[in-house]
Motif scaffolding. Structure first.
Motif, PDB file in Angstrom:
ATOM      1  N   PRO A 238       0.843  -1.207   0.000  1.00 43.31           N
ATOM      2  CA  PRO A 238       0.000   0.000   0.000  1.00 43.31           C
ATOM      3  C   PRO A 238       0.875   1.253   0.000  1.00 43.31           C
ATOM      4  O   PRO A 238       1.954   1.263   0.585  1.00 43.31           O
ATOM      5  CB  PRO A 238      -0.792  -0.120   1.300  1.00 43.31           C
ATOM      6  N   LEU A 239       0.358   2.301  -0.639  1.00 48.66           N
ATOM      7  CA  LEU A 239       1.156   3.524  -0.769  1.00 48.66           C
ATOM      8  C   LEU A 239       1.492   4.127   0.593  1.00 48.66           C
ATOM      9  O   LEU A 239       2.521   4.757   0.759  1.00 48.66           O
ATOM     10  CB  LEU A 239       0.392   4.559  -1.599  1.00 48.66           C
ATOM     11  N   GLU A 240       0.588   3.922   1.573  1.00 45.86           N
ATOM     12  CA  GLU A 240       0.821   4.509   2.897  1.00 45.86           C
ATOM     13  C   GLU A 240       2.124   3.996   3.512  1.00 45.86           C
ATOM     14  O   GLU A 240       2.721   4.667   4.343  1.00 45.86           O
ATOM     15  CB  GLU A 240      -0.338   4.190   3.860  1.00 45.86           C
ATOM     16  N   GLY A 241       2.537   2.805   3.107  1.00 50.02           N
ATOM     17  CA  GLY A 241       3.741   2.217   3.687  1.00 50.02           C
ATOM     18  C   GLY A 241       5.019   2.667   2.996  1.00 50.02           C
ATOM     19  O   GLY A 241       6.120   2.335   3.442  1.00 50.02           O
ATOM     20  N   LEU A 242       4.908   3.394   1.899  1.00 51.33           N
ATOM     21  CA  LEU A 242       6.107   3.802   1.161  1.00 51.33           C
ATOM     22  C   LEU A 242       6.703   5.082   1.735  1.00 51.33           C
ATOM     23  O   LEU A 242       5.992   5.944   2.248  1.00 51.33           O
ATOM     24  CB  LEU A 242       5.754   4.047  -0.307  1.00 51.33           C
ATOM     25  N   GLU A 243       8.027   5.196   1.614  1.00 53.13           N
ATOM     26  CA  GLU A 243       8.713   6.432   2.003  1.00 53.13           C
ATOM     27  C   GLU A 243       8.356   7.535   1.008  1.00 53.13           C
ATOM     28  O   GLU A 243       8.003   7.256  -0.147  1.00 53.13           O
ATOM     29  CB  GLU A 243      10.236   6.222   1.973  1.00 53.13           C
ATOM     30  N   ASP A 244       8.503   8.791   1.454  1.00 53.45           N
ATOM     31  CA  ASP A 244       8.263   9.930   0.556  1.00 53.45           C
ATOM     32  C   ASP A 244       9.099   9.779  -0.724  1.00 53.45           C
ATOM     33  O   ASP A 244       8.614  10.040  -1.835  1.00 53.45           O
ATOM     34  CB  ASP A 244       8.670  11.261   1.228  1.00 53.45           C
ATOM     35  N   ALA A 245      10.353   9.370  -0.551  1.00 55.05           N
ATOM     36  CA  ALA A 245      11.280   9.272  -1.683  1.00 55.05           C
ATOM     37  C   ALA A 245      10.779   8.257  -2.718  1.00 55.05           C
ATOM     38  O   ALA A 245      10.884   8.471  -3.930  1.00 55.05           O
ATOM     39  CB  ALA A 245      12.663   8.875  -1.195  1.00 55.05           C
ATOM     40  N   GLU A 246      10.223   7.144  -2.220  1.00 53.22           N
ATOM     41  CA  GLU A 246       9.729   6.101  -3.143  1.00 53.22           C
ATOM     42  C   GLU A 246       8.526   6.619  -3.936  1.00 53.22           C
ATOM     43  O   GLU A 246       8.386   6.363  -5.129  1.00 53.22           O
ATOM     44  CB  GLU A 246       9.365   4.848  -2.335  1.00 53.22           C
ATOM     45  N   LEU A 247       7.674   7.374  -3.262  1.00 50.92           N
ATOM     46  CA  LEU A 247       6.526   7.977  -3.959  1.00 50.92           C
ATOM     47  C   LEU A 247       7.032   8.931  -5.045  1.00 50.92           C
ATOM     48  O   LEU A 247       6.515   8.941  -6.170  1.00 50.92           O
ATOM     49  CB  LEU A 247       5.640   8.748  -2.970  1.00 50.92           C
ATOM     50  N   ALA A 248       8.036   9.734  -4.686  1.00 48.77           N
ATOM     51  CA  ALA A 248       8.588  10.699  -5.654  1.00 48.77           C
ATOM     52  C   ALA A 248       9.163   9.974  -6.862  1.00 48.77           C
ATOM     53  O   ALA A 248       8.964  10.392  -8.012  1.00 48.77           O
ATOM     54  CB  ALA A 248       9.646  11.554  -4.978  1.00 48.77           C
ATOM     55  N   ARG A 249       9.852   8.858  -6.614  1.00 51.69           N
ATOM     56  CA  ARG A 249      10.436   8.087  -7.724  1.00 51.69           C
ATOM     57  C   ARG A 249       9.331   7.512  -8.619  1.00 51.69           C
ATOM     58  O   ARG A 249       9.454   7.492  -9.847  1.00 51.69           O
ATOM     59  CB  ARG A 249      11.342   6.969  -7.194  1.00 51.69           C
ATOM     60  N   ARG A 250       8.232   7.047  -8.006  1.00 53.18           N
ATOM     61  CA  ARG A 250       7.116   6.495  -8.793  1.00 53.18           C
ATOM     62  C   ARG A 250       6.480   7.569  -9.669  1.00 53.18           C
ATOM     63  O   ARG A 250       6.140   7.318 -10.829  1.00 53.18           O
ATOM     64  CB  ARG A 250       6.045   5.902  -7.860  1.00 53.18           C
ATOM     65  N   ILE A 251       6.346   8.771  -9.112  1.00 54.34           N
ATOM     66  CA  ILE A 251       5.746   9.872  -9.874  1.00 54.34           C
ATOM     67  C   ILE A 251       6.657  10.231 -11.049  1.00 54.34           C
ATOM     68  O   ILE A 251       6.200  10.435 -12.177  1.00 54.34           O
ATOM     69  CB  ILE A 251       5.516  11.101  -8.955  1.00 54.34           C
ATOM     70  N   ALA A 252       7.961  10.282 -10.768  1.00 49.86           N
ATOM     71  CA  ALA A 252       8.929  10.624 -11.820  1.00 49.86           C
ATOM     72  C   ALA A 252       8.933   9.542 -12.910  1.00 49.86           C
ATOM     73  O   ALA A 252       8.972   9.849 -14.102  1.00 49.86           O
ATOM     74  CB  ALA A 252      10.313  10.783 -11.215  1.00 49.86           C
ATOM     75  N   ALA A 253       8.841   8.276 -12.489  1.00 47.56           N
ATOM     76  CA  ALA A 253       8.872   7.167 -13.455  1.00 47.56           C
ATOM     77  C   ALA A 253       7.622   7.170 -14.337  1.00 47.56           C
ATOM     78  O   ALA A 253       7.688   6.848 -15.528  1.00 47.56           O
ATOM     79  CB  ALA A 253       8.992   5.840 -12.717  1.00 47.56           C
ATOM     80  N   ALA A 254       6.498   7.557 -13.768  1.00 48.30           N
ATOM     81  CA  ALA A 254       5.251   7.562 -14.554  1.00 48.30           C
ATOM     82  C   ALA A 254       5.237   8.694 -15.568  1.00 48.30           C
ATOM     83  O   ALA A 254       4.651   8.579 -16.641  1.00 48.30           O
ATOM     84  CB  ALA A 254       4.052   7.688 -13.609  1.00 48.30           C
ATOM     85  N   GLY A 255       5.896   9.787 -15.232  1.00 52.15           N
ATOM     86  CA  GLY A 255       5.951  10.934 -16.153  1.00 52.15           C
ATOM     87  C   GLY A 255       4.561  11.415 -16.521  1.00 52.15           C
ATOM     88  O   GLY A 255       3.689  11.553 -15.647  1.00 52.15           O
ATOM     89  N   GLU A 256       4.326  11.623 -17.822  1.00 52.30           N
ATOM     90  CA  GLU A 256       3.035  12.176 -18.262  1.00 52.30           C
ATOM     91  C   GLU A 256       1.901  11.150 -18.193  1.00 52.30           C
ATOM     92  O   GLU A 256       0.742  11.498 -18.391  1.00 52.30           O
ATOM     93  CB  GLU A 256       3.165  12.765 -19.678  1.00 52.30           C
ATOM     94  N   ARG A 257       2.213   9.891 -17.922  1.00 49.73           N
ATOM     95  CA  ARG A 257       1.138   8.901 -17.717  1.00 49.73           C
ATOM     96  C   ARG A 257       0.437   9.173 -16.378  1.00 49.73           C
ATOM     97  O   ARG A 257      -0.660   8.699 -16.161  1.00 49.73           O
ATOM     98  CB  ARG A 257       1.713   7.480 -17.742  1.00 49.73           C
ATOM     99  N   ILE A 258       1.053   9.891 -15.535  1.00 47.83           N
ATOM    100  CA  ILE A 258       0.537  10.367 -14.240  1.00 47.83           C
ATOM    101  C   ILE A 258       0.070   9.226 -13.312  1.00 47.83           C
ATOM    102  O   ILE A 258      -0.967   8.597 -13.540  1.00 47.83           O
ATOM    103  CB  ILE A 258      -0.594  11.412 -14.390  1.00 47.83           C
ATOM    104  N   ASP A 259       0.856   9.017 -12.272  1.00 50.08           N
ATOM    105  CA  ASP A 259       0.492   8.061 -11.217  1.00 50.08           C
ATOM    106  C   ASP A 259      -0.295   8.854 -10.163  1.00 50.08           C
ATOM    107  O   ASP A 259       0.268   9.362  -9.179  1.00 50.08           O
ATOM    108  CB  ASP A 259       1.781   7.457 -10.626  1.00 50.08           C
ATOM    109  N   SER A 260      -1.599   8.995 -10.391  1.00 48.78           N
ATOM    110  CA  SER A 260      -2.356   9.899  -9.519  1.00 48.78           C
ATOM    111  C   SER A 260      -2.457   9.374  -8.089  1.00 48.78           C
ATOM    112  O   SER A 260      -2.575  10.166  -7.151  1.00 48.78           O
ATOM    113  CB  SER A 260      -3.735  10.212 -10.087  1.00 48.78           C
ATOM    114  N   ALA A 261      -2.387   8.065  -7.902  1.00 45.21           N
ATOM    115  CA  ALA A 261      -2.444   7.536  -6.534  1.00 45.21           C
ATOM    116  C   ALA A 261      -1.192   7.969  -5.761  1.00 45.21           C
ATOM    117  O   ALA A 261      -1.286   8.421  -4.609  1.00 45.21           O
ATOM    118  CB  ALA A 261      -2.556   6.024  -6.560  1.00 45.21           C
ATOM    119  N   ALA A 262      -0.033   7.846  -6.399  1.00 43.45           N
ATOM    120  CA  ALA A 262       1.217   8.256  -5.724  1.00 43.45           C
ATOM    121  C   ALA A 262       1.229   9.776  -5.527  1.00 43.45           C
ATOM    122  O   ALA A 262       1.657  10.268  -4.475  1.00 43.45           O
ATOM    123  CB  ALA A 262       2.428   7.813  -6.547  1.00 43.45           C
TER     124      ALA A 262
END
Lengths: 189, 184
Positions: B2-26
């Motif tokens: 679950p996203l709640e268990g991820l570190e801030d940094a991991e969320l940031a990396r997921r957002i960056a990896a998704a790019g314009e596909r937009i990981d709206s949950a993260a």
């Protein structure tokens, strides 16, 4: 709930919130806060408490002894204050109107040389109902020769006509010395 | 996980990896976590809830946009990056070079993601807790928080030393925390 291995001391959080820390102490504290949900939560509580105190004063839910600067700040905040200066022994007719945010009694007293002043309050609502309480060590300005009080306006609005008496005492090593007694005959506004 | 268990940094990396596909949950989770921190920074430095709200939107919407565009060089240091953005934006606001209209023009009035409501205390209970303090403690707390006076100013007003004011203030706020059921 999140935890923190090295939480920021409460005193440091308070000093930060009040802008007392220098830049060199403030910067690392902010770095910690931005990385720490636990300490952010504690600062949120402090910010909410500060907001709650401001609201309590604005809404008149607490009685306070005031400093002159505090009274000035109330006015600068746009609060409408009804003021009653009173000399020792005097009886003052007073009220709190709907348009007033607070009422302040300005008790004149010979304060030179006093190091601590206590105030004895009593409220006589008639029918033998008298409430008494003591405020220890109230702030006062010896130069101005005044002690300022504001009762809780929210409670005062609900009260029927009553008589409020305040006695000021200088508390000294040798005992207590009366400084003055003041009577306020209150009628609802 | 679950996203709640991820570190801030991991969320940031997921957002960056998704790019314009937009990981709206993260994005939503990161926004939810960082919004209170930015809001508090805004309140502390701008002393205005509306300005603090604008700061949250400006800083976090810009951060998310830059993460998506791969313009945040160290996503693992996202908290530090956001703090830097806060500092820069507050400077601009103080210099008068930041306008609210910029925010509206850039983000079209979007509110961003949901942020937690600010902590609100029970006013009636707080008033009772304030009444229970010693007069000196209540004076120090009200001068500090209503009149927004620093310790040395409170000391001057009450004829105390600054050190004494800090001790009284700490004790009084500790009592309020306990009375309000906040102390651990």
């Amino acid at each position: 709930m999140s935890t923190c291995a090295k939480p920021i001391e409460l005193e440091a959080l308070i000093a930060y919130w009040l802008g007392e820390l220098g830049e060199s102490a403030e910067a690392p504290l902010e770095e910690h806060l931005f990385d720490c949900a636990h300490c952010t939560r504690r600062l949120e509580w402090l910010a909410a408490c500060a907001g709650g105190v401001r609201a309590a004063v604005r809404e008149g839910t607490i009685a306070l002894a005031l400093t002159p600067r505090f009274l000035e700040h109330m006015k600068r905040q746009g609060m409408r204050i009804r003021e009653y200066p009173a000399a020792p022994g005097e009886t003052i007719n007073c009220t709190l109107r709907a348009e007033d945010d607070a009422v302040v009694s300005r008790l004149q007293a010979p304060l030179a040389g006093a190091s601590r002043v206590d105030a004895l309050h009593s409220v006589d609502s008639g029918g033998g109902r008298i409430a008494r309480w003591r405020m220890d060590d109230v702030p006062f300005d010896p130069q101005a020769g005044e002690v300022l009080f504001t009762p809780a306006a929210a409670a005062l609005r609900k009260m029927p006509a009553h008589t409020r008496r305040v006695q000021l005492l200088a508390v000294e090593a040798a005992g207590e010395r009366p400084l003055g007694e003041y009577t306020f005959a209150h009628t609802p506004g | 996980m679950p996203l709640e268990g991820l570190e801030d940094a991991e969320l940031a990396r997921r957002i960056a990896a998704a790019g314009e596909r937009i990981d709206s949950a993260a994005e939503s989770e990161l926004y939810r976590r960082l919004a209170p921190r930015v809001r508090l920074y805004g309140l502390r430095h701008l002393r205005d809830p509306h300005a603090a709200h604008d700061l949250v939107q400006q800083v976090l919407l810009t951060t998310l946009e830059r993460l998506r565009a791969g313009k945040v060089r160290e996503p693992e240091r996202i908290a530090s990056y956001v703090l830097g953005m806060c500092r820069m934006t507050v400077l601009e606001i103080r210099r008068g070079t930041w306008r609210r209209e910029q925010l509206l023009e850039t983000y079209g009035g979007t509110e961003g993601y949901d942020a937690p409501e600010p902590v609100a205390l029970d006013g009636e209970r707080l008033a009772k807790c304030l009444e229970a303090l010693a007069e000196r403690e209540r004076s120090v707390v009200s001068l500090s928080f209503f009149a927004e006076q620093a310790g040395d100013e409170v000391a001057k007003a009450l004829g105390l030393s600054a050190g004494n004011v800090r001790v009284i203030r700490h004790r009084a706020i500790g009592k309020l925390r306990e009375c309000m059921g906040e102390a651990q």
